[in-house]
Design a protein around this motif. Sequence first.
Motif, PDB file in Angstrom:
ATOM      1  N   VAL A  41       0.844  -1.196   0.000  1.00  0.00           N
ATOM      2  CA  VAL A  41       0.000   0.000   0.000  1.00  0.00           C
ATOM      3  C   VAL A  41       0.879   1.246   0.000  1.00  0.00           C
ATOM      4  O   VAL A  41       0.632   2.203  -0.734  1.00  0.00           O
ATOM      5  CB  VAL A  41      -0.953   0.003   1.215  1.00  0.00           C
ATOM      6  N   LEU A 105      -7.780   0.148  -0.921  1.00  0.00           N
ATOM      7  CA  LEU A 105      -6.918  -0.683  -1.768  1.00  0.00           C
ATOM      8  C   LEU A 105      -7.274  -0.645  -3.252  1.00  0.00           C
ATOM      9  O   LEU A 105      -6.642  -1.333  -4.054  1.00  0.00           O
ATOM     10  CB  LEU A 105      -6.988  -2.145  -1.298  1.00  0.00           C
ATOM     11  N   ILE A 108      -4.223  -0.232  -5.670  1.00  0.00           N
ATOM     12  CA  ILE A 108      -2.908  -0.846  -5.425  1.00  0.00           C
ATOM     13  C   ILE A 108      -2.341  -1.543  -6.657  1.00  0.00           C
ATOM     14  O   ILE A 108      -1.140  -1.839  -6.698  1.00  0.00           O
ATOM     15  CB  ILE A 108      -2.919  -1.848  -4.242  1.00  0.00           C
TER      16      ILE A 108
END
Length: 421
Positions: A41, A105, A108
């Motif tokens: 991340v 997320l 990502i």
Amino acid sequence: MRREEILALLYDGFTHSIKDPLWGNIPMSSAFKALLENKDVQKLARIKQNGPTYHIYPGSVHTRLDHSIGVYHLSRMIILSLATKNEELPLSRVGIMSFLASGLLHDIGHFPYAHSLKELAIREHEEIAADMILNNSSLNEDVKKTGADPLISASIIDKNIETDDEETALYRMILSGPLDPDKLDYLSRDAYFSGVPYGTQNTDYIIKSLDLRDGNLVLEEEALVSIEHVLFSKYMMYRTVYWHKGVRSATAMIKKALLSALRDKVITYEDLYLKDDIEFSVLAERYKSYEPFILIERVEHNNLLEKKVELALDAYPRLRKMAEDLDERMEAERMIFSALRRKYSALKEYETIIDIPEPVNFESSMLLLRKNGEVTPIREDESVLSREVGMVFSSVLRKLSIFLPHYVSFSDVADVLKEMF
């Protein structure tokens, strides 16, 4: 879940605070803070959100990590707003945590200069993100510790994952709909850091005007203007920032370098995945002897090619047809280069670039919650939002351009086009 349960879930334990220049203090639980600190991340902190835009707007150096934190924050605020309006919602504890994780997320799987790679035959960043959530053991464990289900989070992000779960479908609709937290964050954030006013949204008002009816996210009728504002803002940001001629030049130069390298088998598609800005530069440095990669170096030093011609898409139908196919576009570039080379002996083939932007959608399928409680689509007589307006926006923005070095004259390029196309 009942309202009290949702509010407790989203407040209790959210004791960590992330300071954000756009949204202020963003609360996180210890588990979400740990997920944020996961190395995969944190890599997003090394990828500029808008790629080469900082060459034109020097403040535009914010990152995909900034944006991801913002999307997480707005996702949480949407669920909180929905909970304050409803005694009970068709949501679960695991589902809500999975939705927040998907907000954090969702990017990502992104790569540097993402707009430069859109036309390439690469995996979608949503697919890569889902694959990482499901198969990266460290990331998978950190997602689980938040109370989320990795499969649900992956399915919210990647719509190609089949699911018949209605709650997951609802989160998908929220995360990537007409008034989604992704768009609400990037428009305001990109405008803020670019120093332009065009993308700023009345985000609090929009979120407070959202509600749920029969499994659909709806907007209160009084807030219709906010949808118009979002779409006008999107148009203005494309016109002034995302598709500024300098940004388009940089984007086209990087795309040309990569297409040439892929065609000549200097690199493979796998070489492009999971790179940050630094690793992308190293890739070009590694193959420094490959001459077209000079284009990437030039972009990094803001030594951009000039736009010599800008045409309506249908000005030269044959040229447009060739430009819309990557292989034929490169052939058209070779034809233009060969014609110009007769006068400009210093011109390189890789310095002749045709640019044609991808289609952009300016329509909205948002449902309105009427004052009488009915839920209906937007009527043609109550808003300028129409297919026709969207097509006008698109036609104004989408032009076929040709980029070349500064010493090539506009008139010579125009003459070549008339002669060949």
